[in-house]
Design a protein around this motif. Structure first.
Motif, PDB file in Angstrom:
ATOM      1  N   ALA A  90       9.257 -12.361 -13.575  1.00 58.42           N
ATOM      2  CA  ALA A  90       8.616 -11.234 -14.253  1.00 58.42           C
ATOM      3  C   ALA A  90       8.279 -10.133 -13.259  1.00 58.42           C
ATOM      4  O   ALA A  90       8.073 -10.385 -12.074  1.00 58.42           O
ATOM      5  CB  ALA A  90       7.346 -11.716 -14.950  1.00 58.42           C
ATOM      6  N   PRO A  91       8.230  -8.872 -13.723  1.00 55.32           N
ATOM      7  CA  PRO A  91       7.761  -7.801 -12.835  1.00 55.32           C
ATOM      8  C   PRO A  91       6.374  -8.105 -12.295  1.00 55.32           C
ATOM      9  O   PRO A  91       5.558  -8.757 -12.960  1.00 55.32           O
ATOM     10  CB  PRO A  91       7.757  -6.575 -13.753  1.00 55.32           C
ATOM     11  N   VAL A  92       6.073  -7.612 -11.111  1.00 54.10           N
ATOM     12  CA  VAL A  92       4.793  -7.895 -10.470  1.00 54.10           C
ATOM     13  C   VAL A  92       3.649  -7.206 -11.190  1.00 54.10           C
ATOM     14  O   VAL A  92       2.544  -7.735 -11.304  1.00 54.10           O
ATOM     15  CB  VAL A  92       4.843  -7.472  -8.978  1.00 54.10           C
ATOM     16  N   GLY A  93       3.891  -5.984 -11.691  1.00 48.96           N
ATOM     17  CA  GLY A  93       2.848  -5.224 -12.365  1.00 48.96           C
ATOM     18  C   GLY A  93       1.910  -4.545 -11.377  1.00 48.96           C
ATOM     19  O   GLY A  93       2.122  -4.567 -10.165  1.00 48.96           O
ATOM     20  N   GLY A  94       0.839  -3.944 -11.887  1.00 46.38           N
ATOM     21  CA  GLY A  94      -0.137  -3.288 -11.031  1.00 46.38           C
ATOM     22  C   GLY A  94       0.261  -1.874 -10.665  1.00 46.38           C
ATOM     23  O   GLY A  94       1.265  -1.331 -11.135  1.00 46.38           O
ATOM     24  N   GLY A  95      -0.546  -1.270  -9.780  1.00 48.06           N
ATOM     25  CA  GLY A  95      -0.320   0.106  -9.371  1.00 48.06           C
ATOM     26  C   GLY A  95       0.443   0.217  -8.076  1.00 48.06           C
ATOM     27  O   GLY A  95       0.605  -0.761  -7.332  1.00 48.06           O
ATOM     28  N   VAL A  96       0.888   1.431  -7.766  1.00 54.20           N
ATOM     29  CA  VAL A  96       1.709   1.681  -6.582  1.00 54.20           C
ATOM     30  C   VAL A  96       0.939   1.426  -5.293  1.00 54.20           C
ATOM     31  O   VAL A  96       1.484   0.927  -4.315  1.00 54.20           O
ATOM     32  CB  VAL A  96       2.229   3.142  -6.616  1.00 54.20           C
ATOM     33  N   LEU A  97      -0.356   1.741  -5.272  1.00 55.86           N
ATOM     34  CA  LEU A  97      -1.153   1.630  -4.050  1.00 55.86           C
ATOM     35  C   LEU A  97      -1.996   0.363  -3.998  1.00 55.86           C
ATOM     36  O   LEU A  97      -2.872   0.232  -3.140  1.00 55.86           O
ATOM     37  CB  LEU A  97      -2.065   2.858  -3.912  1.00 55.86           C
ATOM     38  N   ASP A  98      -1.735  -0.592  -4.887  1.00 59.47           N
ATOM     39  CA  ASP A  98      -2.524  -1.823  -4.901  1.00 59.47           C
ATOM     40  C   ASP A  98      -2.357  -2.636  -3.619  1.00 59.47           C
ATOM     41  O   ASP A  98      -3.264  -3.365  -3.217  1.00 59.47           O
ATOM     42  CB  ASP A  98      -2.138  -2.685  -6.106  1.00 59.47           C
ATOM     43  N   GLY A  99      -1.208  -2.521  -2.986  1.00 57.10           N
ATOM     44  CA  GLY A  99      -0.988  -3.262  -1.746  1.00 57.10           C
ATOM     45  C   GLY A  99      -1.972  -2.875  -0.663  1.00 57.10           C
ATOM     46  O   GLY A  99      -2.468  -3.721   0.085  1.00 57.10           O
ATOM     47  N   VAL A 100      -2.285  -1.589  -0.573  1.00 64.75           N
ATOM     48  CA  VAL A 100      -3.259  -1.109   0.415  1.00 64.75           C
ATOM     49  C   VAL A 100      -4.657  -1.581   0.046  1.00 64.75           C
ATOM     50  O   VAL A 100      -5.438  -2.015   0.905  1.00 64.75           O
ATOM     51  CB  VAL A 100      -3.218   0.425   0.518  1.00 64.75           C
ATOM     52  N   ARG A 101      -4.991  -1.529  -1.232  1.00 66.66           N
ATOM     53  CA  ARG A 101      -6.307  -1.993  -1.684  1.00 66.66           C
ATOM     54  C   ARG A 101      -6.506  -3.470  -1.363  1.00 66.66           C
ATOM     55  O   ARG A 101      -7.563  -3.868  -0.848  1.00 66.66           O
ATOM     56  CB  ARG A 101      -6.445  -1.759  -3.189  1.00 66.66           C
ATOM     57  N   LEU A 102      -5.496  -4.283  -1.638  1.00 64.87           N
ATOM     58  CA  LEU A 102      -5.588  -5.714  -1.352  1.00 64.87           C
ATOM     59  C   LEU A 102      -5.725  -5.980   0.140  1.00 64.87           C
ATOM     60  O   LEU A 102      -6.445  -6.892   0.556  1.00 64.87           O
ATOM     61  CB  LEU A 102      -4.352  -6.431  -1.905  1.00 64.87           C
ATOM     62  N   LEU A 103      -5.035  -5.180   0.946  1.00 63.84           N
ATOM     63  CA  LEU A 103      -5.093  -5.352   2.390  1.00 63.84           C
ATOM     64  C   LEU A 103      -6.522  -5.238   2.906  1.00 63.84           C
ATOM     65  O   LEU A 103      -6.983  -6.062   3.694  1.00 63.84           O
ATOM     66  CB  LEU A 103      -4.197  -4.312   3.069  1.00 63.84           C
ATOM     67  N   PHE A 104      -7.253  -4.237   2.451  1.00 62.78           N
ATOM     68  CA  PHE A 104      -8.599  -3.999   2.963  1.00 62.78           C
ATOM     69  C   PHE A 104      -9.641  -4.915   2.321  1.00 62.78           C
ATOM     70  O   PHE A 104     -10.799  -4.942   2.750  1.00 62.78           O
ATOM     71  CB  PHE A 104      -8.991  -2.537   2.758  1.00 62.78           C
ATOM     72  N   SER A 105      -9.240  -5.691   1.308  1.00 65.42           N
ATOM     73  CA  SER A 105     -10.188  -6.595   0.657  1.00 65.42           C
ATOM     74  C   SER A 105     -10.062  -8.033   1.136  1.00 65.42           C
ATOM     75  O   SER A 105     -10.844  -8.889   0.723  1.00 65.42           O
ATOM     76  CB  SER A 105      -9.984  -6.548  -0.865  1.00 65.42           C
ATOM     77  N   SER A 106      -9.096  -8.325   2.022  1.00 66.07           N
ATOM     78  CA  SER A 106      -8.825  -9.694   2.428  1.00 66.07           C
ATOM     79  C   SER A 106      -8.898  -9.866   3.944  1.00 66.07           C
ATOM     80  O   SER A 106      -8.170  -9.191   4.681  1.00 66.07           O
ATOM     81  CB  SER A 106      -7.431 -10.112   1.939  1.00 66.07           C
ATOM     82  N   PRO A 107      -9.734 -10.778   4.454  1.00 64.04           N
ATOM     83  CA  PRO A 107      -9.767 -11.046   5.899  1.00 64.04           C
ATOM     84  C   PRO A 107      -8.416 -11.530   6.431  1.00 64.04           C
ATOM     85  O   PRO A 107      -8.005 -11.152   7.532  1.00 64.04           O
ATOM     86  CB  PRO A 107     -10.834 -12.138   6.036  1.00 64.04           C
ATOM     87  N   LEU A 108      -7.716 -12.357   5.642  1.00 68.19           N
ATOM     88  CA  LEU A 108      -6.407 -12.855   6.075  1.00 68.19           C
ATOM     89  C   LEU A 108      -5.423 -11.710   6.262  1.00 68.19           C
ATOM     90  O   LEU A 108      -4.739 -11.623   7.302  1.00 68.19           O
ATOM     91  CB  LEU A 108      -5.859 -13.848   5.047  1.00 68.19           C
ATOM     92  N   LEU A 109      -5.345 -10.815   5.285  1.00 72.65           N
ATOM     93  CA  LEU A 109      -4.398  -9.707   5.378  1.00 72.65           C
ATOM     94  C   LEU A 109      -4.778  -8.733   6.487  1.00 72.65           C
ATOM     95  O   LEU A 109      -3.900  -8.200   7.170  1.00 72.65           O
ATOM     96  CB  LEU A 109      -4.312  -8.975   4.036  1.00 72.65           C
ATOM     97  N   ARG A 110      -6.069  -8.521   6.678  1.00 72.69           N
ATOM     98  CA  ARG A 110      -6.489  -7.647   7.784  1.00 72.69           C
ATOM     99  C   ARG A 110      -6.088  -8.252   9.127  1.00 72.69           C
ATOM    100  O   ARG A 110      -5.620  -7.543  10.027  1.00 72.69           O
ATOM    101  CB  ARG A 110      -8.001  -7.415   7.739  1.00 72.69           C
ATOM    102  N   GLY A 111      -6.260  -9.570   9.258  1.00 73.57           N
ATOM    103  CA  GLY A 111      -5.842 -10.236  10.485  1.00 73.57           C
ATOM    104  C   GLY A 111      -4.354 -10.151  10.704  1.00 73.57           C
ATOM    105  O   GLY A 111      -3.879  -9.904  11.828  1.00 73.57           O
ATOM    106  N   LEU A 112      -3.579 -10.338   9.641  1.00 74.04           N
ATOM    107  CA  LEU A 112      -2.122 -10.231   9.751  1.00 74.04           C
ATOM    108  C   LEU A 112      -1.699  -8.808  10.113  1.00 74.04           C
ATOM    109  O   LEU A 112      -0.735  -8.618  10.861  1.00 74.04           O
ATOM    110  CB  LEU A 112      -1.476 -10.656   8.432  1.00 74.04           C
ATOM    111  N   ALA A 113      -2.418  -7.816   9.590  1.00 72.70           N
ATOM    112  CA  ALA A 113      -2.096  -6.424   9.912  1.00 72.70           C
ATOM    113  C   ALA A 113      -2.359  -6.134  11.394  1.00 72.70           C
ATOM    114  O   ALA A 113      -1.558  -5.478  12.065  1.00 72.70           O
ATOM    115  CB  ALA A 113      -2.899  -5.477   9.029  1.00 72.70           C
TER     116      ALA A 113
END
Length: 427
Positions: free
Chosen positions: A206-229
């Protein structure tokens, strides 16, 4: 036969072998283009490299939201082949421009930026797809072997360039990359068909859905993603410093377009030999026995030691040895380890935040690091000083990698089902 090298189950063989072939076609095509790009970077000297990396970063700022928009609305079996054929059409346009005698300097600059976008984007899409198809336990067993498909491609590609660049002409090899890209698109279709048939019942089309900039929002809300960045930023910074040192060293020892292309291909060839040995015989066993911490720590440690060695002896021998050890540990150990971390997150994070980290963060670090390298070089720091400046960056990269491994252990997702990753959220 496969079971002798990889801990693979009978029902996994088909998808694993097709994934191996998929990554082979993708990376073999890129490996053919990489020496051509690097030759173009040195054709008129190395002063334009920071501007080219900056242009690649700005291009990523447009490309990543466009990809997010596509995966939000269309299933991956349509989006991924479209992405590969989109790049294929561009490649044919570059070939036509060079054959028609369009100003080579202009084409070279645009081609450098295009390849710098292409290589990160298509590889990020590949690993996102793998993290969507396979679960964490499978990733620990299988991602090393799947990554070996890309390494085999990176081994065959430089060999073809080294063999054919002078007698055939490097430009004509672009057509071979175009054929391989079409092969990659067909592999996506094949894997999607297998998963749709029930091989991986939890892997959604299925399509992922959501908005175009959701990836950036998720990045700043997750310690794991911030560490990976941050980890990606530091890896990219050391890569850019090493790339600039490589360009300067090769520029001193090789003259002429074909000779430079052959020199870059020679470096890549020996890098991939060592990487393949590690991926086939070491990666899966090491991760299963010692955990992600060991897999993530080797590359930054070798990077710190390598830059110290390059500061003492800045020549081709040390450069090739350093690149071989660093890149082998990155592609055989660190990269599969990073991708395992993404198997435990939700699909929107995989297709949007992961792409942002792999491309925009990487190229942003590229751009800043290239200008920093140029500034330090202008100040007269010299080859030794520039190499030593990268050592503490590698040390910080090591610290972040060890933190990621600890965080992963403390926030491990629920166990996988037999196939596919269970739906998890970012911790």
């Amino acid at each position: 036969m496969l079971e002798k090298f990889v801990n693979v189950k009978k029902e996994e063989k088909g998808p694993v072998l097709l994934s191996f072939l998929y990554f082979f076609t993708l990376m073999c095509g890129y490996a053919i283009l990489k020496p051509l790009r690097d030759e173009m970077a040195t054709a008129k000297g190395v002063r334009d490299v920071p501007w080219l990396f900056t242009a690649a970063f700005l291009t990523m700022l447009v490309a990543v939201p466009a990809f997010s928009a596509l995966v939000s609305r269309w299933p991956r079996r349509r989006v991924l082949p479209f992405v590969y054929r989109f790049f294929l059409i561009h490649l044919l346009a570059f070939f036509g421009a060079l054959r028609l005698g369009v100003d080579r300097d202009t084409v070279a600059r645009v081609f450098f930026v295009w390849v710098s976008v292409y290589n990160l984007f298509v590889v990020s899409v590949f690993w996102t797809f793998m993290a969507d198809l396979f679960g964490r336990e499978q990733g620990r067993r299988l991602f090393g072997f799947i990554a070996a498909g890309g390494t085999t491609g990176m081994l065959v590609g430089p060999f073809l360039v080294k063999l054919l660049a002078e007698p055939v002409g490097a430009t004509n090899l672009m057509l071979l990359t175009a054929v391989l890209l079409e092969g990659s698109a067909r592999c996506v279709r094949g894997l999607s068909g297998r998963m749709a048939a029930g091989v991986s019942p939890l892997s959604s089309e299925a399509p992922v859905g959501g908005g175009v900039l959701d990836g950036v929002r998720l990045l700043f809300s997750s310690p794991l993603l911030r560490g990976l960045a941050v980890q990606m930023l530091l890896y990219a910074a050391t890569s850019t410093f090493l790339y600039n040192q490589q360009v300067h060293i090769v520029d001193r020892v090789a003259s002429g377009a074909n000779a430079r292309a052959a020199a870059f291909a020679n470096i890549d060839f020996w890098v991939q030999v060592l990487t393949l040995v590690l991926q086939v015989g070491v990666t899966g066993r090491l991760i299963q026995r010692f955990g992600l911490g060991a897999a993530l720590a080797v590359a930054p440690l070798l990077t710190a030691l390598g830059f110290a060695g390059l500061a003492v002896l800045p020549g081709m021998g040390v450069l090739i040895s350093f690149k071989a050890l660093r890149n082998a540990s990155h592609y055989a150990l660190e990269r599969p380890g990073r991708e395992i971390l993404f198997t435990g997150v939700d699909r929107e994070t995989k297709y949007k935040s992961k792409g942002f980290i792999d491309t925009v963060v990487y190229r942003g670090s590229d751009s800043v690091s290239a200008w920093m390298y140029r500034g330090l070089d202008t100040l007269g720091l010299g080859t030794t000083g520039l190499a030593l400046a990268a050592v503490p960056v590698a040390g910080l990269w090591l610290a972040v990698s060890l933190w990621l491994a600890r965080y992963s252990r403390e926030h491990a997702p629920a166990p996988d089902s037999e196939f596919g990753s269970a739906p998890n959220t970012v911790g």
